[in-house]
Design a protein around this motif. Sequence first.
Motif, PDB file in Angstrom:
ATOM      1  N   VAL A   1     -27.683 -72.124 117.884  1.00  0.00           N
ATOM      2  CA  VAL A   1     -29.066 -72.136 117.747  1.00  0.00           C
ATOM      3  C   VAL A   1     -29.602 -73.367 117.593  1.00  0.00           C
TER       4      VAL A   1
ATOM      5  N   LEU B   1     -31.954 -64.284 123.036  1.00  0.00           N
ATOM      6  CA  LEU B   1     -32.546 -63.035 123.762  1.00  0.00           C
ATOM      7  C   LEU B   1     -34.010 -62.775 123.311  1.00  0.00           C
TER       8      LEU B   1
ATOM      9  N   LEU C   1     -39.158 -65.314 110.558  1.00  0.00           N
ATOM     10  CA  LEU C   1     -39.147 -66.422 111.757  1.00  0.00           C
ATOM     11  C   LEU C   1     -38.457 -66.011 112.935  1.00  0.00           C
ATOM     12  N   PRO C   2     -39.169 -66.419 113.922  1.00  0.00           N
ATOM     13  CA  PRO C   2     -38.173 -66.334 115.389  1.00  0.00           C
ATOM     14  C   PRO C   2     -36.835 -67.222 115.088  1.00  0.00           C
ATOM     15  N   LEU C   3     -35.752 -66.668 115.448  1.00  0.00           N
ATOM     16  CA  LEU C   3     -34.472 -67.521 115.661  1.00  0.00           C
ATOM     17  C   LEU C   3     -34.707 -68.856 116.350  1.00  0.00           C
ATOM     18  N   LEU C   4     -35.613 -68.670 117.492  1.00  0.00           N
ATOM     19  CA  LEU C   4     -35.784 -69.798 118.288  1.00  0.00           C
ATOM     20  C   LEU C   4     -36.584 -70.912 117.447  1.00  0.00           C
TER      21      LEU C   4
ATOM     22  N   VAL D   1     -23.263 -68.313 118.379  1.00  0.00           N
ATOM     23  CA  VAL D   1     -23.958 -68.857 119.282  1.00  0.00           C
ATOM     24  C   VAL D   1     -24.619 -70.155 118.756  1.00  0.00           C
TER      25      VAL D   1
ATOM     26  N   ALA E   1     -45.161 -68.347 116.497  1.00  0.00           N
ATOM     27  CA  ALA E   1     -44.848 -67.381 115.671  1.00  0.00           C
ATOM     28  C   ALA E   1     -46.196 -66.841 114.981  1.00  0.00           C
TER      29      ALA E   1
ATOM     30  N   LEU F   1     -41.225 -70.698 119.401  1.00  0.00           N
ATOM     31  CA  LEU F   1     -42.086 -69.659 119.855  1.00  0.00           C
ATOM     32  C   LEU F   1     -43.463 -69.956 119.111  1.00  0.00           C
TER      33      LEU F   1
ATOM     34  N   LEU G   1     -41.635 -57.869 115.371  1.00  0.00           N
ATOM     35  CA  LEU G   1     -42.890 -58.253 115.687  1.00  0.00           C
ATOM     36  C   LEU G   1     -43.559 -59.553 114.645  1.00  0.00           C
ATOM     37  N   LEU G   2     -43.608 -60.559 115.421  1.00  0.00           N
ATOM     38  CA  LEU G   2     -44.170 -61.757 114.544  1.00  0.00           C
ATOM     39  C   LEU G   2     -45.603 -61.647 114.235  1.00  0.00           C
TER      40      LEU G   2
ATOM     41  N   LEU H   1     -35.300 -57.511 126.407  1.00  0.00           N
ATOM     42  CA  LEU H   1     -34.582 -56.292 125.907  1.00  0.00           C
ATOM     43  C   LEU H   1     -35.413 -55.204 126.440  1.00  0.00           C
TER      44      LEU H   1
ATOM     45  N   GLU I   1     -25.712 -54.384 118.431  1.00  0.00           N
ATOM     46  CA  GLU I   1     -25.863 -55.238 117.246  1.00  0.00           C
ATOM     47  C   GLU I   1     -25.781 -56.539 117.550  1.00  0.00           C
TER      48      GLU I   1
ATOM     49  N   PRO J   1     -31.094 -56.895 113.750  1.00  0.00           N
ATOM     50  CA  PRO J   1     -30.487 -57.093 115.156  1.00  0.00           C
ATOM     51  C   PRO J   1     -31.509 -56.715 116.210  1.00  0.00           C
ATOM     52  N   ARG J   2     -32.636 -56.159 115.844  1.00  0.00           N
ATOM     53  CA  ARG J   2     -33.658 -55.765 116.858  1.00  0.00           C
ATOM     54  C   ARG J   2     -34.609 -56.761 116.695  1.00  0.00           C
ATOM     55  N   PRO J   3     -35.239 -57.101 117.916  1.00  0.00           N
ATOM     56  CA  PRO J   3     -36.708 -57.996 118.066  1.00  0.00           C
ATOM     57  C   PRO J   3     -37.621 -57.524 117.051  1.00  0.00           C
TER      58      PRO J   3
ATOM     59  N   LEU K   1     -42.983 -60.345 120.341  1.00  0.00           N
ATOM     60  CA  LEU K   1     -41.865 -59.544 119.800  1.00  0.00           C
ATOM     61  C   LEU K   1     -40.480 -60.431 120.242  1.00  0.00           C
ATOM     62  N   ALA K   2     -39.640 -60.855 118.928  1.00  0.00           N
ATOM     63  CA  ALA K   2     -38.758 -61.588 119.383  1.00  0.00           C
ATOM     64  C   ALA K   2     -37.599 -61.329 118.324  1.00  0.00           C
ATOM     65  N   ARG K   3     -36.486 -61.891 118.721  1.00  0.00           N
ATOM     66  CA  ARG K   3     -35.321 -61.660 117.501  1.00  0.00           C
ATOM     67  C   ARG K   3     -35.700 -62.707 116.440  1.00  0.00           C
TER      68      ARG K   3
ATOM     69  N   ALA L   1     -37.791 -60.851 123.416  1.00  0.00           N
ATOM     70  CA  ALA L   1     -38.250 -59.382 123.472  1.00  0.00           C
ATOM     71  C   ALA L   1     -38.183 -59.168 124.650  1.00  0.00           C
TER      72      ALA L   1
END
Lengths: 802, 421
Positions: free
Chosen positions: B3, A715, B412-415, B1, A390, A388, B390-391, A720, A709, B386-388, B396-398, A717
Motif C-alpha cells: 500500500v 480498489l 482515512l482512505p487506504l490510498l 498488498v 478525503a 484521494l 463514505l469519506l 465496486l 472480504e 471490508p466495504r468502501p 466512497l472508497a476503501r 468505490a
Amino acid sequence: LDTDGASKHKVESILSADIGSLWTRVALLDVVSGEYRFVARAAAPTSAELPFGDITVGLYNAIAELERLTGRQIVEEGHLIIPQLPSGNGVDAFIAASSAAPAMRIVLLALNRDITARSALHAAESIYTNVLDLLTVDEHLAAGEKPLLEGEWLARQVQRLVALQPDAALIVGGVDGGPVAPLLKLADAVAQAAKERASLEQSVNATPSRLPVIFAGNQSARGKIAARLDETTDLRLTENVRPHLDRERLAGAQEQLDSLYLQKQLTATPGYPRLASWTENIIPTALAEGIITRYIATQYHRDVLIADVGASSVSGFLTNDAAANANPRAAERAFYRVVKGDFGLAYGLPNLLREVGAAAVLRWLPFSISENELVEWALNRLLRPLSLAAEERDLQIEHAFAREALRYIAQRMREQANPPARLAYDLLIGTGGLLANVPRPQMAAMLLLDGLEPEGLPAGSVELALDNTMLLPHIGTSATVNPAAAAYVFDRDSLLWLGTAIVPLAVVANPLPNQPAVTITLEYADGGNPLKAEVPYGEIRVVSLRPDQRAQLTVQPGRDFRVGNGERGKLVRTMGEEVKGGYVGLIIDARGRPLRLPSDEAARFATLQRWQEAIGVVAVEGQARPLPSPVSSQPDLPPLATRIPLSPTHDIEAEAAPPTSASLWHERGSESSARDVAAEAAPPAPAAAELAAPTTEEAPTTAPASNDESLPPWLMADELADVAPPAPAPQPEQAVAATTNNQQALLVAPPVPQPQQEQANVTMPPWLHGEQTDDQPPARPGEMSIPPWLRGADEDERSKTR
Amino acid sequence: VNVSFYYPTKQPSIAMTTLVRLERRLPFAGEVTVRLGARVEPDDVVARTLVPGKPMQIDLTTILGVNARAAARLIRRRPGEQVQAGDTIAGKRSIGSRQVRAPAAAVFSGYDENSGVATLTPMGEMYELDAHLKGIVMEVFPNQGVSIETPAAIVRGIWGMGGERHGVLKLLVTSNDEELTPELIDAKSTFAVLVGGSFVTAVALRNCIANRVRGVIVGSMPAAELHAFLLDVYTPAAYVAASSLVDWPMGRLGWQFPPAPLFPNLLPNATQGNTPTAMLLNRKGAAADLPFTLIVTEGFGRVPMSERAFELLAAADGQEVAISGATRLRGGLARPEVIIPLPRSSVQGRDLSASQQAPTIHLGSTARVLSGSYLGRIGKVSALPPRPQLLPSGILARAAELTLTNGTRVLLPLLNLEVLE
C-alpha cells in the motif's frame, strides 16, 4: 500469445485494458443473453515505475481482480487464455489503450510567433505532447533586442535545442509558395543541434539516435529542407499546417505526430514489449477516445464533445456539422482534437498551474485560501499522486483545478473552431478519473458547465452525460477489433445521463442582473402537473426530470435573451419530441456566457455557494402549477430540436456481422458468461423490476454484490459499484419498435407515481451515496433509461429473431 | 498488498532494522577498483571512468568575418585531429589576420558548411565513483560498478535536493514539531547532517551554506521559502531563464516552483533521467548541485516530521549517515533517503528478509497519513471495514480507521495511508 488462433474464431469476449499514468483499468465485454454487454471491470495502480518498472504487473493485478469478480479465469501461468475455452475461461481477444508513457517532449520552430506558430501548437496539442519551447527567426527582435549576427542567432538556437533535449521537433512556417530562405535558417539550427546531440551520444559509446523532425511548412521548401536535414535527422515531410493565411490544415502534421508517438513514446513504456507480445492492438488512449467521438457523430448524427480530465493529460474531442452548415460543399464533419500531455490533476498539476495561474484556480473556491496554500496543495498532490480527496476542502480544490483544465481545453478548441470562438454541440460527455469518481452527479454537471461553458448551439440545449464507468476508451479500442461489440456496449452500458441543460444567451452586452432570462414550462409525459419556472439572469436552476421521465418543454427567453441560434425573446418549444431527464434533472443555466464571477471575494463566495446549492439541492421554484395558457396553440413556433430520436445511419450487425444464430448466442450466454456471472449474481434488483413492468424473456441479470472480504485496498468505490451486466434496457419490444420510426411515445415504462418531493430524492441514486444497507446490489436505475435515440435500429429486428 | 506506491523499493519507508543493498554504477563503462567482499568506507573510490567533455560550438563566420563557404577554406585542421589550448583552428596564414584558436585541449570534430559552425570535443576528465556507504561489496558488475550491503536503519523522504553526501547526524531540536530556526545553525553544525523538526526557512538554509552544513533533514518546507531560497542561490536571472523555458503561449509564468533545468529530476516532464547524454549535459551548467543536501520527509507546508521518523533520527544522533536528495517522480522513480548503517554484530543471527518486503495492512498495523490535514501523523489501524466507506468529502472508497498517537480516531482512505509495520 497466439493471436492467430484468435483470428480464426469469432471475437466475442473481449478483455480491454486502459493503462493510464496512475491507474490500469480493465473491462470485460462479452455476449450476454444474445447481446454484447459490459460484464465487469476492475482497476489497479499502474506499475510503470519502480519497484516494478513494468506495466504488466499492474495489468495482472487488475485482471486478477476481474477474475475474482467474475469467477472466470483469464490468465493461466502468466499468459492470457486466448481464445475463450468451451469452459468459459479465457477471452477471444485482448486489446489495450495506453497513456502511461510520459508526454512526447517537442520543440516548435516557426518563422514568427503569430499565425503559423499557433497552427503548429494546434497540431502539437493533438497527442500526448509537452511543448517545451517555440524557436522563431525573429524572436530577438520581438523581445526588443538589436538584430543578431547570423552566426549568433544560430549558436543561440543550437544551444537551446541541445539543452532542451526534445524527443522531436516540428518545423512550420510560411504559406505555400512563400519565401524559403528563413525556413532554411530554422533547418540549419535543427541540423546543427542534431549533429551535436549525435556527437554527445557517440562520445559515450551510445548508439547515436536521429532526432525525429517533422516539416509542415511552405511546401516549396521541401527539397531544400530535405537536403539539409535528411542526413542528420529522421525527417518526415508532410503538408503545410497553413497552406493559406486563412486556412489551417492540421491532419498531415497530426498524423506524423501520432505515428511518432506510437513508434517512440508508447513503445518506451516500461514493460511494453511484454504487453505487445499479448496483443498487436495497442493504441494511445486519446486515439481510442477519438474513435468513439467519431462513432457517436456518424451513428447518431450528434454534435458531440467528449472531455477527459486525467492525472497527467487532459483532452477534448469535438465533432460537429457547423462547418458543413457554413459551407455546404464541405461534406465532412469537422473534428477537433485537443490533447494536452503532462497536464492534469496529478502528474500534470505543475504544468496546469503554470499555464493558468493560481488566481484562475482560486476563483472557483467558495472559501479563502492563499495562493501559497494552493501551490503547496498542488505540490503535495504531485508528490503523492494517488491520494484521494478525503476532506471536503480537498475535493473543492481538486474540482477547481479540474474546471481550469477543462477551460483550457475549451479555449484551445475555440481557437480552432469554425466559425471562430463558438463551439457547437448538443451532447457533452465527461470522462476521466476525476469526473467518473465525483461523489454526486450534480458535481460532474457543474464541472462540465463551469469548465466548458456550453452554449447550446445550435438548437438551444445540450445533453450532459457522464462516463462514470470509464468505458469510453475501452469501447473505442474494441471498435478496432469488433465494431458491433463496441456499438452495443456504448448503447447500453456506458453513459450516466446527467440531464439536459438549457442555456439562454444574452443578446445585449450587459443585461441587468436578476431580470428574467428565461421562463420554462415543462409538461411531463407521464401526465404529472406541468411545471413552470422562471430563472433570472445570473442564476442556475434545476427542475426535476428523472432519467426515466420525458417531458414537453416550452422555453420563453426574456426580452434580452435568446436560446441557441433562435431569435431574441422568441418562444421555442419541443414539437412532438421530448426532452430527456437525468440524474441531475433539467438544468437551466442562465449565468450568461462567458461566465462572470464577482471580483469582490465575499460576493464571489456567495455566488459560488448559491450556484452549487442550486444545482446540488434540487431546487424547484415554487409549487408546480397548471399552465396559464395553452402554449401549444401557437402553431408556427420553431422546434426546440433537442432530442430527435434518430435512427442510426447503417445497420451495425450488417457491417460487422456478429453471430446471428440464436442458438449460438444462447449457448455462449448460458454456458460461459452468464453462468460465471451468476456465481456472484444476485436476484434482479427490486427497482429494476418495478420500473420495467413488462419484462421480456431475457430477464435482467443484475450486478453481483460486492460483498467480498478480501478486496484489495486500491480498489476504489466505483470499481465496486458496477460489476457484471447491468439489467438490459427494460423497454418492451413494442415500445422500441415505436421509438425507432417515429417521435412519439418515448415513455418506456409505466411511471412510478411519486409526489414532487420524492422526485427530488430520486435524482440521487443510492449506489452513488454508498448507503447500502444489505448485501443486495443496488439497482442501477441509470441502465433503465437507455435513450431511444441511442438505440441501434437493429434492436427491434434482433428482438424478432429471438 | 503493497500500500505504499511512492518508493523505488518495497521496503517500508521508515525501518529500524533492515538490510540495505545499494547499487553504485558508473554512467558509462569504466573500471571497478574494489574486489568482491571488500569492506569499504563512504569515501572509498569503487569505480572510475573517463568522461568525454561537452562539445564546444565555435562560429567561424562571426570571428573570421566571412561567410560559411569562405570559412571552410580557412580551416587548418582535419576532423579527428587533436588540438591543444591556443592552437589555431582556422584563419588566414598571413600575419595580423584573424585567427580562431581552441579554448581548451580538444579533438576537432568537424565543420558544418551550412551554418559556419565548427565543433570541438574537449578531452575527457576522470570521474570517480565513491562507495557512499560503509559496508561490504556484495556484487561486482564488471566495468560498471558494485553493490554494497549493510544492515541499516532507513528513513526515506518524499522530496529533496542535492546529491549524495555523508556526515554525522546532529539533532538540533527537541520535538518533531519544532522549527529548525536560523539561530540553531552555527559553527558547531559544520560538516554535520542536521535534523530539524517541522520546517525550515530560506534564512536557515542560507545559514547552512555559510556554516558548510552537509545535509538538512526536516518534515516540510513552505513553498514560498523554497522559492526565496532558490532565488538567492541561483540569482534571479538564472532562475527566470529556467522558468521561461515554456513561456509560450500563455504569457508570463509566475509560478513559484523551479521548473526543468534547475531540478531536472523533480518535475515529471523533465525526463533527462539517467542517460549518459543527460549526465553529460547536467554535469556542468544549470543543474548545478546545491552545496548541501536537503531531505523533506512529509511534503510542502509547515508540517511536523512524522513521529516515527523523528524518533529514529533522534536515536541515531551522533552517528555517521549516508544521505541523498535525488528525487524523480516519473521515468525512473527516485526518492531521497537517509541510511544509518548499523554494526553487523547488532543484527547477528537475525533474519532480515522480512524487512525487505512491503508490509500489508491489517488490524493493529502502524500507518502514516500521506495527505490532508493529518499529513505525517502516525496511528494504529483500529478498524478495517471490508466495504468502501463514505469519506467526509463524499467519495466512497476503501478506508481504515486510524487511532492517532493522541487518541483521535479518523477514517482515512487506504490510498492516503502508508503502512510502516
